[in-house]
Design a protein around this motif. Structure first.
Motif, PDB file in Angstrom:
ATOM      1  N   GLY A 248       0.751  -1.223  -0.089  1.00 24.84           N
ATOM      2  CA  GLY A 248      -0.298   0.429   0.085  1.00 24.84           C
ATOM      3  C   GLY A 248       1.054   1.376  -0.037  1.00 24.84           C
ATOM      4  O   GLY A 248       0.671   2.156  -0.679  1.00 24.84           O
ATOM      5  N   THR A 249       2.039   1.647   0.394  1.00 23.08           N
ATOM      6  CA  THR A 249       2.556   2.094   1.563  1.00 23.08           C
ATOM      7  C   THR A 249       3.823   2.722  -0.127  1.00 23.08           C
ATOM      8  O   THR A 249       3.863   3.589  -0.081  1.00 23.08           O
TER       9      THR A 249
ATOM     10  N   ARG B 201     -14.546   6.147   4.978  1.00 22.23           N
ATOM     11  CA  ARG B 201     -14.248   7.519   4.203  1.00 22.23           C
ATOM     12  C   ARG B 201     -13.320   6.954   3.264  1.00 22.23           C
ATOM     13  O   ARG B 201     -12.770   8.764   2.552  1.00 22.23           O
ATOM     14  N   VAL B 202     -13.286   6.185   2.958  1.00 21.62           N
ATOM     15  CA  VAL B 202     -12.468   6.557   1.413  1.00 21.62           C
ATOM     16  C   VAL B 202     -13.654   5.502   0.753  1.00 21.62           C
ATOM     17  O   VAL B 202     -13.922   3.757   1.413  1.00 21.62           O
ATOM     18  N   THR B 203     -13.361   5.781  -0.596  1.00 19.66           N
ATOM     19  CA  THR B 203     -14.294   5.166  -1.333  1.00 19.66           C
ATOM     20  C   THR B 203     -13.894   3.618  -1.749  1.00 19.66           C
ATOM     21  O   THR B 203     -12.536   3.020  -1.470  1.00 19.66           O
ATOM     22  N   ALA B 245      -3.070   9.746   9.118  1.00 21.41           N
ATOM     23  CA  ALA B 245      -3.277  10.517   9.832  1.00 21.41           C
ATOM     24  C   ALA B 245      -4.787  11.723   8.986  1.00 21.41           C
ATOM     25  O   ALA B 245      -5.438  11.754   9.582  1.00 21.41           O
ATOM     26  N   GLY B 246      -5.414  10.394   8.856  1.00 19.00           N
ATOM     27  CA  GLY B 246      -7.159  10.839   8.223  1.00 19.00           C
ATOM     28  C   GLY B 246      -7.398   9.910   6.754  1.00 19.00           C
ATOM     29  O   GLY B 246      -6.266   8.677   6.877  1.00 19.00           O
ATOM     30  N   PRO B 247      -7.723   9.961   6.211  1.00 19.42           N
ATOM     31  CA  PRO B 247      -8.765   9.182   4.989  1.00 19.42           C
ATOM     32  C   PRO B 247      -7.353   8.590   4.014  1.00 19.42           C
ATOM     33  O   PRO B 247      -7.492   7.838   3.668  1.00 19.42           O
ATOM     34  N   GLY B 248      -6.723   9.699   3.898  1.00 22.51           N
ATOM     35  CA  GLY B 248      -5.768   9.622   2.797  1.00 22.51           C
ATOM     36  C   GLY B 248      -5.101   8.287   3.108  1.00 22.51           C
ATOM     37  O   GLY B 248      -4.774   8.035   1.513  1.00 22.51           O
ATOM     38  N   THR B 249      -4.312   9.155   4.050  1.00 19.20           N
ATOM     39  CA  THR B 249      -3.270   7.961   4.547  1.00 19.20           C
ATOM     40  C   THR B 249      -3.963   6.687   5.262  1.00 19.20           C
ATOM     41  O   THR B 249      -2.992   6.254   5.096  1.00 19.20           O
ATOM     42  N   PRO B 252      -3.529   3.312   1.883  1.00 15.90           N
ATOM     43  CA  PRO B 252      -2.819   2.585   1.966  1.00 15.90           C
ATOM     44  C   PRO B 252      -2.412   2.133   2.777  1.00 15.90           C
ATOM     45  O   PRO B 252      -1.998   0.995   2.599  1.00 15.90           O
ATOM     46  N   ALA B 253      -2.057   2.701   3.505  1.00 20.34           N
ATOM     47  CA  ALA B 253      -2.061   1.770   5.164  1.00 20.34           C
ATOM     48  C   ALA B 253      -2.926   0.633   5.093  1.00 20.34           C
ATOM     49  O   ALA B 253      -2.640  -0.706   6.122  1.00 20.34           O
TER      50      ALA B 253
ATOM     51  N   THR C  41     -13.702  10.832  -5.513  1.00 19.87           N
ATOM     52  CA  THR C  41     -14.514  10.863  -4.571  1.00 19.87           C
ATOM     53  C   THR C  41     -14.134  10.349  -3.042  1.00 19.87           C
ATOM     54  O   THR C  41     -15.116  11.046  -2.632  1.00 19.87           O
ATOM     55  N   ASN C  42     -12.309  10.125  -3.486  1.00 25.81           N
ATOM     56  CA  ASN C  42     -12.155   9.869  -1.641  1.00 25.81           C
ATOM     57  C   ASN C  42     -12.158  11.871  -1.743  1.00 25.81           C
ATOM     58  O   ASN C  42     -12.425  12.178  -0.944  1.00 25.81           O
ATOM     59  N   LEU C  45     -15.222  12.971  -0.179  1.00 24.06           N
ATOM     60  CA  LEU C  45     -15.753  12.254   1.318  1.00 24.06           C
ATOM     61  C   LEU C  45     -14.666  12.541   1.917  1.00 24.06           C
ATOM     62  O   LEU C  45     -15.004  12.894   2.776  1.00 24.06           O
ATOM     63  N   PRO C 252      -1.922  11.074  -1.012  1.00 28.49           N
ATOM     64  CA  PRO C 252      -2.693  10.958   0.201  1.00 28.49           C
ATOM     65  C   PRO C 252      -3.128  11.639   1.527  1.00 28.49           C
ATOM     66  O   PRO C 252      -3.830  12.307   1.851  1.00 28.49           O
ATOM     67  N   LEU C 255      -5.629  14.242   1.025  1.00 28.04           N
ATOM     68  CA  LEU C 255      -7.304  14.033   1.383  1.00 28.04           C
ATOM     69  C   LEU C 255      -7.162  14.146   2.823  1.00 28.04           C
ATOM     70  O   LEU C 255      -7.895  14.735   3.093  1.00 28.04           O
ATOM     71  N   ASP C 256      -6.330  13.914   3.401  1.00 30.45           N
ATOM     72  CA  ASP C 256      -5.636  13.996   4.935  1.00 30.45           C
ATOM     73  C   ASP C 256      -6.500  15.722   4.865  1.00 30.45           C
ATOM     74  O   ASP C 256      -6.813  15.808   6.151  1.00 30.45           O
TER      75      ASP C 256
END
Lengths: 277, 277, 277
Positions: A248-249, B201-203, B245-249, B252-253, C41-42, C45, C252, C255-256
């Motif tokens: 993922g990362t 919160r992640v599509t 740290a939020g929906p973006g990171t 991948p996590a 979409t992300n 959200l 990402p 997005l955060d």
């Protein structure tokens, strides 16, 4: 652009190709699948090119006349998109725009195998696939090889060499990539070592390599450009693996690495070897 | 593969299913939407399966005969893709390939609701949706429930149980997931606790759960496999939330976590409870 | 919703719009391209809205009647999707649902340019593009400007102002964004400063800005909403750049940041200036 390489592609020729890529920022036209469209575009932007996904039959031919390179990827074709493949490939061939065929799933799947056979008549500048796909495409060209089950990219080298009758350069990607092309009139084979085992664990990386190949074909001859794309990928993936905790990362780290790799990094770190049959 | 579970699905049966998934690396065929195609494939690769998006009507039936599991997701259907849905579902049913119906938007949207009704005739091995979607699908099967507005997954349990007439197992996903299936001949319900509020919160995470369910159905009976997919998701999402740290990171996590979760992690951390009505 | 702004859009009006966005969580209907569908979409959200990609002609009109805002993005159109564009835009106009036209590639590509001309008859609530696209769209409206090659967003301001005959507000995005709309009856222009040079190195960020604009139009008049979307983007991208090592990790992080930015952050950090011609 000469159509064959002056010297065997190497770390040095890859570095020079990357310099030219960064200077000229080639515009790729991608006709690709719904899995890869986003990541592939980010790969091109990160590496130093740009991308436009123009995959409808109303505009594909027009754009193939102005793009720097064209990618035709058979990943998730529709009838509508297949008509655009034909338009783009035909126009690219007629106007001299370099184009890359990425024969995703050819051999294993009947309809796209027929599509690939039709596209071959427009003589791709380069073909990039895994070993099985390259072996399958070689079987379409009338060379009589049939669809081998090439588990290893190395096993696909004879098929790749046979495809030099219709394409300027051909690669079979795998843990080690094999790339064939012509130096002057003579067919040659090189292998590109390195890379990361996380790369195949992220989808669309293979498709992205096809797209990056199209970008490099805009700034180098087919053999030199195709090798440079694979070298850029291999060196960036090693760097990315150091900044990843898993697949993922790895995906965003790989984009960072594609952007940060310099021509001198390729000079120092690309491992390209000529293979004498 | 037996068609019903020998025991009530649990952390232990989920761990065993994950062991088999990692050993056999099942190949999923996904017919899915343009939002989820990339992330869903990365979820399958990270979790330990593979994926091929074969969603054209020329190849969908052929591939449904050789895939380990099939996902039919109604997210962004086209007429072309709808023809492939029909081909894939019919073939999967005829050949015994397990297949998952993810009825995205069914109930709220007229055309895909009709598509879902047609697909139900091919008896999905499992159905995964949110509470409203499961209630809507139950209304299609002639059970006369109509389209309830089930805000909570728990409210959809009666609808899910009714769907056992046509499907091997059914889940309604939410903050707590409810999964129904048969142990021997007896319908049972379990809930899967845990997860992370970053997941919705992640599509494409819901769609990816449907795809992962198809992978697990290749290595376990419907009830056991469907529960294992939800447990794998819940445990991985808790781990991912600690590295985000939020929906973006988180996105991948979560892939990293799906890859790193072991069968023993499921044994220790999966929280699966039988619900006695 | 009034159709013009009461005051010149500012950091304060953007902050108020963000408060309303977070309170009401508007549902956007996106008809968009295969490159942007996931990231867009992300973005919605993360920012505080939701999204449904309903882009088939069987359901597009129905959904445009119930969505909070509609995005029509011309990125990778198919004939099938083009029929849905028409349905969604017509219905949005008739029912008063705000809708955004994102004219990707208009001017440079013939077929979609014709599509855009047809869509303009349904009077978009807002239009968002780069300078060249805005200039091209203005040429379609009969204002006789033709397709200028506007390299800089500032150069597109006259075209954007001309488009106020058919749209409620118009933006030309670039390193500095220019947004035009009406305050009472008077056309005004503002520029939104800030942002990050990593933003254009991630694909689909422009498309995502169009989608976020559709969300803001659900909670504010066209000029105020369009400026707020750009301000939210600019402030979040500055924050994301501090948490990125390159374009890959920026995606990402952005997005955060969209999720973490508060109305007070916009009050403090958004840089919006009125431009007096």
């Amino acid at each position: 652009m000469t159509s064959t390489a002056a010297v065997t592609p190497s770390a040095e020729t890859s570095a020079v190709a990357l310099e030219r890529l960064r200077e000229t920022v080639p515009l790729v036209q991608s006709l690709t699948n719904i899995v890869s469209a986003n990541y592939l575009t980010n790969v091109l932007l990160a590496a130093g090119a740009t991308n436009a996904v123009i995959d409808n039959p109303h505009e594909a031919a027009f754009f193939a006349g102005i793009a720097g390179g064209v990618l035709v990827n058979l990943g998730t074709p529709t009838d509508f998109q297949a008509a655009a493949f034909e338009e783009a490939a035909r126009t690219a061939h007629e106007k001299g725009t370099p184009w890359v065929l990425d024969p995703v799933g050819v051999g294993g799947l009947p309809w796209r195998t027929k599509l690939a056979a039709e596209l071959l008549t427009h003589r791709p500048t380069a073909i990039r696939g895994n070993g099985s796909e390259i072996a399958a495409v070689a079987g379409l060209g009338g060379e009589g090889r049939g669809v081998d089950s090439a588990a290893d990219a190395a096993d696909a080298v004879p098929a790749a060499l046979a495809l030099l009758d219709v394409a300027g350069a051909v690669s079979a990607s795998g843990p080690v990539d094999y790339v064939v092309g012509r130096v002057g009139d003579a067919p040659q084979t090189v292998r590109v070592l390195g890379g990361s085992d996380l790369l195949p664990r992220v989808t669309a990386t293979g498709c992205s390599l096809g797209a990056l190949s199209a970008a490099y074909l805009a700034v180098a001859d087919p053999f030199t450009g195709l090798v440079a794309a694979h070298a850029h990928f291999a060196v960036a993936s090693e760097l990315a693996a150091q900044n990843s905790a898993g697949p993922g990362t790895f995906a965003p780290a790989f984009l960072d690495a594609l952007a940060s790799v310099t021509p001198d990094d390729l000079r120092r770190s690309a491992r390209i070897e000529r293979v004498i049959a």
